[in-house]
Design an enzyme around this catalytic site. Structure first.
Site, PDB file in Angstrom:
ATOM      1  N   ALA A  27       0.870  -1.176   0.000  1.00 50.55           N
ATOM      2  CA  ALA A  27       0.000   0.000   0.000  1.00 50.55           C
ATOM      3  C   ALA A  27       0.905   1.223   0.000  1.00 50.55           C
ATOM      4  O   ALA A  27       2.055   1.151   0.457  1.00 50.55           O
ATOM      5  CB  ALA A  27      -0.874  -0.015   1.243  1.00 50.55           C
ATOM      6  N   GLY A  39       0.467  -4.970   0.834  1.00 49.23           N
ATOM      7  CA  GLY A  39      -0.709  -4.992  -0.030  1.00 49.23           C
ATOM      8  C   GLY A  39      -0.453  -5.685  -1.365  1.00 49.23           C
ATOM      9  O   GLY A  39      -1.389  -6.183  -1.998  1.00 49.23           O
ATOM     10  N   GLU A  56       4.364  -5.309   7.335  1.00 45.64           N
ATOM     11  CA  GLU A  56       3.613  -4.242   8.023  1.00 45.64           C
ATOM     12  C   GLU A  56       4.054  -4.013   9.464  1.00 45.64           C
ATOM     13  O   GLU A  56       4.098  -2.874   9.925  1.00 45.64           O
ATOM     14  CB  GLU A  56       2.101  -4.550   7.994  1.00 45.64           C
ATOM     15  CG  GLU A  56       1.440  -4.285   6.652  1.00 45.64           C
ATOM     16  CD  GLU A  56       1.512  -5.451   5.681  1.00 45.64           C
ATOM     17  OE1 GLU A  56       2.319  -6.381   5.906  1.00 45.64           O
ATOM     18  OE2 GLU A  56       0.767  -5.432   4.698  1.00 45.64           O
TER      19      GLU A  56
END
Ligand code: COA
Length: 258
Positions: free
Chosen positions: A66, A112, A135
């Site tokens: 992301a 992502g 993450e």
């Protein structure tokens, strides 16, 4: 809709979606997620398209996650909304699409990016690809389905390790883990996926959609997958493709599905 972040091409009955932000390693910003949603929706509605292949632009990355620059200042509510909207518009949307989706992982598939590849129906990686869910190294957790789909694909222990270490695995390791089905050279990646797509495209699209729904039912809370299979198996008997498929077999010819 005009696309600024993705490219869409259709070759015979196979569609290619290429995420095209190579200068940002194809990181998924909100606009790209929106465009991907529209592209998947319109290709799924195009009855000539039998299979969709998704890949990344350039030689370095499938998708490096992301877009961190977009959410770095988000509040708790905005964070939850980002994950909810993304899952609804893209990740769950792809997993439940009627048209089969193959992820051609041509480089880094992180955060992502790996979540996007895992939402596809199956994956092929190029030998330079690296995969991970980093993450927790940013103080956040996977939010686009990674904590759910990774354990489904590789088992809980391996998923826990990859998530907790924020590490990366190679394409060969990913194949050993069952995360990708094949590893090929980067040059061969798209043609290899296209050959698989052509094999899929020869079969009944109606039956393939029913198979996708039945397989996914096993991973849906509160749904009995065996019952969904029975229901879809029964429904198949009412389709033209079933008549054509069985008739062609008995007449010793190739089926010609609509
Ligand atoms: N979000 C936003 N921008 C990203 C990005 C991401 N997830 N991943 C890469 N980029 C950008 C970089 O900021 C850089 O932009 P700049 O040239 O304007 O500074 C550009 O893409 C190239 O990346 P760079 O880090 O310079 O390449 P590298 O070869 O040194 O490293 C990676 C490659 C993939 C290891 C590294 O980019 C990385 O760790 N990315 C983040 C991965 C991640 O944590 N993803 C999960 C997000 S939740």
């Amino acid at each position: 809709m005009e696309f600024n972040n993705i490219l869409v091409e259709i070759d015979a009955n196979i569609a290619f979606i290429t995420i095209d932000r190579p200068q940002k390693l194809n990181a998924l910003n909100i606009d790209t997620i929106e465009e991907l949603h529209e592209a998947f929706k319109s290709l799924n509605n195009n009855k000539n398209v039998k299979v969709i292949i998704i890949t990344g632009s350039g030689e370095k990355a499938f998708v490096a996650g992301a877009d961190i620059s977009e959410f770095a200042h988000f509040s708790v509510l905005e964070g939850a909304e980002l994950a909810r909207e993304g899952q609804y518009k893209l990740f769950d949307f792809i997993e439940n699409l009627e048209t089969p989706v193959i992820a051609a992982i041509n480089g880094f598939a992180l955060g992502g990016g790996l979540e996007l590849a895992m939402a596809a129906h199956f994956r092929v990686a190029s030998s330079n690809a690296k995969m991970g869910l980093p993450e927790v190294s940013l103080g956040v957790i996977p939010g686009y389905g990674g904590t759910q789909r990774l354990p489904q694909l590789v088992g809980k222990g391996k998923a826990m390790e990859l998530i907790m270490t924020a590490g990366m695995i190679t394409a060969d390791e990913a194949k050993d883990w069952g995360l990708v089905n094949y590893v090929v050279t980067q040059e061969e990646l798209l043609s290899f996926c296209e050959t698989l797509a052509q094999k899929i495209a020869r079969n009944s699209s109606v039956a393939i959609t029913a198979a996708i729904k039945s397989v996914n039912a096993n991973f849906t809370n509160g749904v009995n997958g065996y019952n969904v299979e029975i229901e879809n198996f029964g429904k198949s008997f009412g389709t033209n493709d079933f008549k054509e498929g069985t008739t062609a077999f008995l007449e010793k010819r190739r089926p010609n599905f609509e």
